[in-house]
Design an enzyme around this catalytic site. Sequence first.
Site, mmCIF file in Angstrom:
data_model
loop_
_atom_site.group_PDB
_atom_site.id
_atom_site.type_symbol
_atom_site.label_atom_id
_atom_site.label_comp_id
_atom_site.label_asym_id
_atom_site.label_seq_id
_atom_site.Cartn_x
_atom_site.Cartn_y
_atom_site.Cartn_z
ATOM 1 N N PRO A 41 43.425 74.562 -19.121
ATOM 2 C CA PRO A 41 43.532 73.126 -18.874
ATOM 3 C C PRO A 41 43.459 72.232 -20.107
ATOM 4 C CG PRO A 41 41.330 73.888 -18.319
ATOM 5 C CD PRO A 41 42.069 75.073 -18.881
ATOM 6 N N CYS A 42 43.523 72.780 -21.305
ATOM 7 C CA CYS A 42 43.220 71.929 -22.446
ATOM 8 C C CYS A 42 44.251 70.824 -22.655
ATOM 9 C CB CYS A 42 43.029 72.760 -23.714
ATOM 10 S SG CYS A 42 44.525 73.580 -24.241
ATOM 11 N N ARG A 43 45.477 71.021 -22.138
ATOM 12 C CA ARG A 43 46.466 69.964 -22.322
ATOM 13 C C ARG A 43 46.759 69.199 -21.031
ATOM 14 N NH1 ARG A 43 48.466 67.800 -26.838
ATOM 15 N NH2 ARG A 43 50.557 67.798 -25.990
#
Lengths: 336, 349
Positions: free
Chosen positions: A285-287
Amino acid sequence: KTVEKVTPTLSTSKFLDEGVLTPEEFVQAGDLLTHMCPTWTWESGDPSRNVNFLPKEKQFLLTRNVPCYSRVKSLENESRASISDILQLEGEDDEEWVAPKSGNPDGVIEQDLQKDMSGLKVSQSNNTTTTTTTKPTTIDNTKPTSDDDDEDEDGDIPDMEDFQDDNLVEDDPSTLKSNQQTNNNNNNNNNSNNNVSLESSTGNANSNSSVGDDDNILRTRTYDISITYDKYYQTPRVWLFGYDENRKPLKPEEIFEDISEDHAHKTVTIDSHPHLGISFAYIHPCRHASVMKKLITKQSENGKEPRVDQYLFLFLKFISVVIPTIEYDFTLEFDT
Amino acid sequence: MSNNEEILQFKEFSSFVNISFWHELAQMKLDVFKLSDKEVPINAYYSYSQAAQLDPYLCLEYNAFQPSSLDIKDLSLDKEQRPLLFKAPPKSLISNGILYNFNTKEDFKNTSKAKKLFEDLTKTIYADILSGAAEEDPSKLCQFLLMTFADIKNHNFYYMFGIPALSFSTPITTVGACQPLGSFFNENQLQSFKSGVQSLISSTSGVFVVKKSTSDQSTVELGKLNEWNKFYPNVADDAEVPIVAFCDPCNLPSNPGWPLRNLLYLLAVRHKVSKLNVICLRDQKGSLVDNSIVLTVHLPTETSTAGVADPNIIPKSVGWEKDANGKILPKSVSLASTMDPLKLAEQSV
């Protein structure tokens, strides 16, 4: 994980500014999703793994048995085009909430989207090594078994070859015969473990789905998709679990066949599901937040009021870029 | 069997055991069952709204061990401490089952024991039919048996499913071709049926008694299975062909799913039904009726000359899950890829 523990729960809405969600907004968005698309349900999961910032009965979202008829490889070339088609189709309908066409010349969206995606790709390859570690919770659970489990001889795979027994025979004219013929030169299974021989059968276990001779039943992979709330990134996180044509769990490398090439092995990794404690593949989910922010901005530029309870519809539309062949339900069928 | 009658064939369930169930079973084996191989109640579900062209599945998940209802001990607890109840997903029905988790491979492979357990469950279902319990709660018609051997050390699980269906001494036959529900009812009746069915599914376990209204041509009356006598008091007089509806997990164009079998048996034994219209309810693409079909079936007479079924003569039953060759064999699944610490370490990027 440690970072997650000390990160305070987001309490004020930053949905418009940063594309992130508070737990309350996650519940709101999940409520709308489960209401509009009944194939999605709220799940409670393992009670001992409950998180206290979400209601007990609404720990994560799940959709089951989603068919996945083809492998990404077979449509890799079309995938980008079709995604932008979707977005543009939406744009033609003024009632729709993603209206790229009205404000933007054709193609801009596609470029933007590609830029987003390539951004995802690059930063991902930097990030994954440091941020994702497989944390096999199950190890702790299974370790003590070796002591407990005394009936078992040195790693031999128990054999069922000698099982056949006249005690269990059914010859019933009222039972529909499955007309599947055995396909003994089964190419898909020669690299899997010896268990396969026990299972006989596996008629159509090729990686393509195929139709049985007479019964017209399509054998296809299916996925269970779940969405959890990621406290650190303050976004939803998508988990995938796949089954093959014979309802056997897919191995991770097989799951990667259903993830677009840009993202497999980069954006998608394996970790233990926070509410089930089982290893699943998930989309990192980092982006998520920055892509969501772009989509939200686009929405408001087109004069549509972004609604936080519709977050998951937007989100799932974007996730379908990563898993284009898994046919989960995210259609928004109401007036905005 | 006359010329236009064919043997009705039912599509069996396939088992679909979610990986989360095996994880849960491994935990239960260590923490709760230990060396016990006593029966354990579990819950599965089946969907009557499966994506078209998927087999009818009986699904087991991580929550299979959650109770389907609270007993007295649980009710005395504070609300917070009560166990979570098993809940079937939307558009699905619950199926109660019995799990036997064996300690050794040898026990697991002991088929005379398996045969006995299958017969025991058959007896239970038969007794529930004769006593009327199954009429009060039609979910009792669709019960299953699961035998497992968990080789936890090697992350291998072996299992066999049995979903007993009582068989008639001669096969059930169909009268004429099956028809779409849309041609069985007129437009108004269809509307009336639609609106009635939705609200009743959960309280009826997906089984309905249906009657076209005699006073007008535009309404359909719906009732629970235990209201049969109210709907069709004189069925033996053959005045009119009764109608039942059930939620059908099968999607085949002219074959019904497994749950219908015991329902038909019940109707033959309890109500002497010989000819019947069956609505197979299939919820596809958001519509409960568009893809539903209607079968007209002929049920053999299954009672003695006295007109009463003999509780001591247990009917034959079938329903072991088979492999693709039609052989009854255990299945196995290896979860090393999600349980084995070494493999997990390899996969982490």
